[in-house]
Structure formats: C-alpha cells, structure tokens
Design a protein around this motif. Sequence first.
Motif, short mmCIF file in Angstrom:
data_model
loop_
_atom_site.label_atom_id
_atom_site.label_comp_id
_atom_site.label_asym_id
_atom_site.label_seq_id
_atom_site.Cartn_x
_atom_site.Cartn_y
_atom_site.Cartn_z
N VAL A 123 0.84 -1.21 0.00
CA VAL A 123 0.00 0.00 0.00
C VAL A 123 0.87 1.25 0.00
CG1 VAL A 123 -2.02 -1.03 1.11
CG2 VAL A 123 -0.21 -0.04 2.52
N GLU A 124 2.18 1.08 0.19
CA GLU A 124 3.07 2.24 0.16
C GLU A 124 3.78 2.38 -1.21
OE1 GLU A 124 3.89 2.90 4.89
OE2 GLU A 124 4.87 1.21 3.95
N THR A 125 3.28 1.66 -2.20
CA THR A 125 3.90 1.68 -3.53
C THR A 125 4.02 3.09 -4.11
OG1 THR A 125 3.12 -0.55 -4.03
CG2 THR A 125 3.64 0.85 -5.92
N ASP A 137 14.32 2.43 0.47
CA ASP A 137 14.21 1.49 1.59
C ASP A 137 13.32 2.09 2.68
OD1 ASP A 137 16.19 0.40 0.07
OD2 ASP A 137 17.61 0.07 1.71
N HIS A 138 12.44 1.27 3.23
CA HIS A 138 11.53 1.78 4.27
C HIS A 138 11.46 0.80 5.43
CE1 HIS A 138 8.12 3.17 6.43
NE2 HIS A 138 7.25 2.32 5.92
N THR A 139 11.71 1.30 6.64
CA THR A 139 11.62 0.45 7.84
C THR A 139 10.76 1.13 8.90
OG1 THR A 139 13.48 1.44 9.03
CG2 THR A 139 14.01 -0.32 7.45
N HIS A 140 10.36 0.33 9.87
CA HIS A 140 9.65 0.84 11.05
C HIS A 140 10.60 0.70 12.25
CE1 HIS A 140 5.64 -0.49 8.94
NE2 HIS A 140 6.19 0.54 8.36
N ALA A 141 11.78 1.26 12.14
CA ALA A 141 12.83 1.05 13.14
C ALA A 141 12.38 1.46 14.54
CB ALA A 141 14.07 1.84 12.75
N HIS A 199 5.67 8.70 13.96
CA HIS A 199 4.87 7.56 14.45
C HIS A 199 4.77 6.43 13.44
CE1 HIS A 199 3.48 10.05 17.80
NE2 HIS A 199 3.34 11.01 16.91
N HIS A 200 5.73 6.35 12.52
CA HIS A 200 5.61 5.35 11.48
C HIS A 200 6.96 4.72 11.13
CE1 HIS A 200 4.01 4.42 7.14
NE2 HIS A 200 4.87 3.52 7.56
N GLY A 201 7.92 5.50 10.66
CA GLY A 201 9.19 4.88 10.31
C GLY A 201 10.09 5.79 9.49
ZN ZN Z 1 5.36 1.67 6.66
#
Ligand code: ZN
Length: 684
Positions: A123-125, A137-141, A199-201
């Motif tokens: 959904v983040e495409t 690159d996407h993380t929820h660190a 609040h996300h990443g």
């Molecule tokens: Zn995300």
Amino acid sequence: MQNRWNDRDLKTCIDAFAPQWGERLALRVYTSRLLGRDPDLVLHGGGNTSVKGAFRTLLGDEVAAIWVKGSGSDLDSIGPDGFPALDLSYLRRLRARDTLSDEQMVNELRTHLFDAAAPNPSVETLLHAFLPHAFVDHTHADAALVLTHQAPDLAGELIAEAFPGWGVVPYIMPGFKLAKLAAETYERDPSMPGLVLMHHGLFTFSDDARASYSCMVEAVDRAERVAGKRAQARTLVSVSLPGNETIADTAVALRGALGAMGRNMILEHRATEDVLRILAGPNVDAMARTGPLTPDHVLRTKPWPMVWNAGEDATAAVLRHVADYNTYYQEHAGGAGRPLEKLDGLPRVIWVPDQGIFAWGLSQEDARMAADIAEHTLKAKDSANALGRYVPLPEGDLFDVEYWTLEQAKLGKRKHAPLAGQIAMITGGAGAIGFAVSKSLLEAGAVVAVVDADRERVQSAVNEFQPKWKERVHGVVADITDPDAVKSAFTETCVRFGGLDLLVPCVGIALGIKIEDLDIAAFRRVVDVNLTGTMSILREAGRLFRRQGLGGNVVLISTKNVFAPGAQFGAYSSTKAGEHQLARIASLEWADMGVRVNMISVDAVFGDETRPSGLWQEIGPHRARAHGIDPAELPEFYRRRNLLKTRVTGEDVGRAVVFFATNQTPTTGATLPVDGGLPDATPR
Ligand code: ZN
C-alpha cells in the motif's frame, strides 16, 4: 546497529538471481534481506523496499518500471518473485490527482502490474514511485519510533540530533495522501538523506543500493545512540524468571477467560529479564493504556494490552477490557462515514507482572507475531519513557487503521481451518496411529503436542512435521507410567500452547501369551502402561479441563479386541477394555463441563515402513503363527477379514478423531469402529 553488508553474500545472491532477474533486482533482494534480518528495523511483514528500472515486454518494448515488495512477503526471506513490477510512468501520473480513494489506489496498482498473477503491491507503492531514486528502503525502526513518540518539542530536538538534514513528515495513514506529502517534503530539499515519518518509520533512498541501505543503518545507529545517551539513569530492579507451573496456571486461567468470550486461542509466552524488569515498574497500568508504536500493529496486538495480576478474577478482567474496547469503538465508529463490521475486543497481549507477556492468536503464528511486536513495543515504550514520556498517536488514528477498508477486506477473505485455535495432545503420538492422528489434526488447523516415552521417536516425529507446520507442533517426552511425568507433560503443553481442547490417548502394549503362561510382572507392566497410564492421563486432562472451563474432547484410541477379544491376548484385551470403560465413565463425569469423551475402535493398523506399528512388530509373528501364515502376509490377511475388504490406515483413524473433535454431532460416550467392518466387534 550493525551494517551487515558483506561482499561474499552479495555475490551469492547475484549469482543466484541475476541470470534470470537481472542484477538490479538481485541487489534489491540482497539489501532487502539485510534489512529484514534486523528485528529492530522491521517485524513480520513490516517495512518495504523497491527498485526502479526498465521492464522488457513480450513485444520487446522497454518500459519504465518499479518493483516493489508485494503484500504477504517478509523482507528477511523475500525473493525476486516477491517484488511485483508495475508501470512506473503511469503511477507517477496519478500524482496529478487531488484525491484517490484506497479502493481506487488498489485498483490502479493491480491494473498496472506487468504480471497478472503477481501479489498485490504494498500500500506504500506510490510513495516509492513518487521518489526519484532507483533504490528506496523503508523500515519501522524501533529507535526512530522511540524518538518520534515524544512531546513535540522534545521529539523535534531528538530528531534533529539523530536525523540531521532529514525531511520530517507528520503522521498520515499510508496511501495516496501520504505518498504525495512525502514526495513534496523531499522535493523541498532534494539533498536530504532520508525521511522521518512521524509515528511510522524511516525512508532512505539512493541510486546505489548499498548507499541507501547504509544510510538507513547509520541513521538508526545514531538514533539508538541519542536515545542511549539521553536516557535517565534508573535503578534496575532484580527479577526472577517464573516457574513452569506458575506460567501454566496463568495461561489456563487467561485462556479460559478469553475462550468464555468466544475465542479459543493459542499462547506465546515471553519472559526475558528485560520484559520482567519493565513489567515490575511503577507505571505499568498507565503504560499499557498507551497505543502501539505504529498504527498497523493494532492488527496484531489490538489497541492496548490487558494487565492482569495473578490472583485477580481473569474473567472480570477480560470483561473490563472488552467494555473498554467497546467504548473506543463507539467513540470512533461514527467518524468512519460507512458501515463497519465490529471486530472482537478481546486482548491479544496480556501483561502479567512477575510472569511476562502472554500473547494470544487464533494460530500459533498469530500469537508469535503478537508476542514479537509486544516485546519490541514494551522495550520501546520503556526507552521512550526514559527519554521523556511516550506520547502515542490519538486513538482516532489507531481506529482508522484497525477499521481501514483494506484491512477489513483482508479479514473477510480469511478462511479458518476447522480446528483453528484448538490445542491437541496425543499420547503415544510418535507411534504409527498417533503420528497419523497428529498429522490429521495439524492439517485440520490444531496445534499439537506429540507426547511419547522415547526421546528419539518424539524428535523424529517432530522433525518430520516441522518443515510444514513449524511451531504448531511440539514434542514432549514423558513416560505415562510415571504420574509426575504425566503432570509435567500437561504443564509443558500449557506453557507452550496455553491449555488443552483435545486429548487423544493412543497407547497400547501387548503380550501374545496364554493366561496359564502369563508372568505376573509382565502382566503388571501391561496394566501399568495401558490401564494405569491411561487413567493417569485422563485424570490430569479432567483436572485441566475443569480449571480451563471451555469444555473439550477426549477421543480414546480403543480396539476391536474390547468387543471381540482374541485368545492368548488377555493382557492386551483386558487392559484395553479397562481403558475403554474408564473413558465411558469419564463421559458420565465430564458432560457437566462440556467435555465429550468418545472412543474409536480400531483394527489392524500396521503403519508404514518409516513408522511401523510397535504393537504389530511385537505381536505380529505370534498372530501370524496363530493364523498359520507368514508375518508378511498379515496386512493382506486382515484386509480380507473385514466386510469392506479394506486396509485400515492411521489416516482413517485421524479422520475419525477430527470428526469427533469438530463437534459435528451431539455425541459422547460412543464408540466409532474404524475397522473395515467386523460383525463380531460391532459395538452393541
Ligand atoms: Zn510503513
């Protein structure tokens, strides 16, 4: 945080994937897996990555494309086929629109794939597509979430220190609006190294795979250091790990209370020193009432954990929790502007001070994911409180994600296996019949404790099941003639899975000896195993069912010998008849608590080459002699003996157990023959 880049591993990955998929996608796979390997960066399907390049169509056209993580993949195990390819130019043109609903977005993504059978892209495409770089690159660190969940001034200060020069995007739910806002934030200063999504990443990007990955790791490392440096020193309380019996008692009390509200669930228990130390802190109740680290966790853990103190009434505590959830639902449901299907308000995570985290799910996998998230959340909230104060997102944002149309659609599609949420224990589970029954129960969705006396056989059964059923199967070594070992086997099962719904006693040893030749010690041994052992198992199960209060099933594997005994088979037939009678009595005594007890009378199950029946190995030669045939001809002899001329298998017995375990008929105290039809042995 460690940079895990390694040229040798990279080469292995390139060698494996580049020939078919191209070097870019192979690189993408490699750094995605590096990110996925760090649970402090992404957990269970969290985070996503993408790469841009040219897609060559069947007609030979080169089309600008983006490969982005598909839903259902985990970064740590993703392969090239986990990245559906989409038409990049088209996706970028969508940015000109003012609005795009979630349903429209999903439709646009799905209709602009290059492979009709590809998984749904993340959904983040669009966020990935709207950024110009080849690698995103996407993380929820965890560390980023610790810094962003603070009062605004402090959060601003911490972010500036840990992420100098980065763009900061306020919280919005994933989707078109967030994609646009992130792209606009980036374009204000294209030299920025990355984006912090409150609040996300985090997002990092580059045309070089290694640079984007390293930027992520270095930033998270800085965030960890900032959090460590600024944390107030605290006195560490000393804690001790709880004993198995304590955990089992708590598990059964909690499972009973949750099940009474309509869901039998599976447990995953966690009690590290860190967890116990945090739960021993003074503000546990207040901390529990704060929301999750990122709103998507709500799908695994529900909005908040329940706190339960040993000795409290578990049912009352669950009822209070559910009432609290109902209030939250009523407060926010009106704002959705569409009819919603209310989800259950049962907690999935229960904090028990002194004992740890008790996480629950309809499957063992769900419970494990809830436990992993709960453990990370607990530590992150504790770190956030050490810096300042953990400030969660407003509840409305949580609610929006919990009742997001895209998530509700997924729930609607989810099919549950007939025994999902059920916990089974099979004694003699590593033998020919026990193994086949265990397999049938796993296939029907139950989690299974395989109990047997022989360590090697237990291990070999578990090894055979694990590739397919993973943590849904648990081996327990116990000699059922030892009452303490039986008790421990139940305790171990409760610690591992949370309680019990189905017991299948499946034990039997035999002697082929005439009464006048029977040795007392040998006879006593058969009594010990078949009769006293089964009594001991039934006794523990009855006590457990009573405490848990959720009803249940017992399916005793009996034998046709109970109805049609054979000469020279006294020890076996009489002790199995005793077992059978005990089970019938259990059906009388346990009906009041909703426990059904039924028997399956089995004949001539020989097992197969890898797992031959121990009973038949023992008595086969003797029976063959009695019938005047060669032992190898026995299966065929018994096949011809029954009415249906059929060879009875362990799988047949397994299906009969599943029939009883699924409560399809109001039946207790009954015997179902699975023997091909033997008129002499038909129960009357
Ligand atoms: Zn995300």
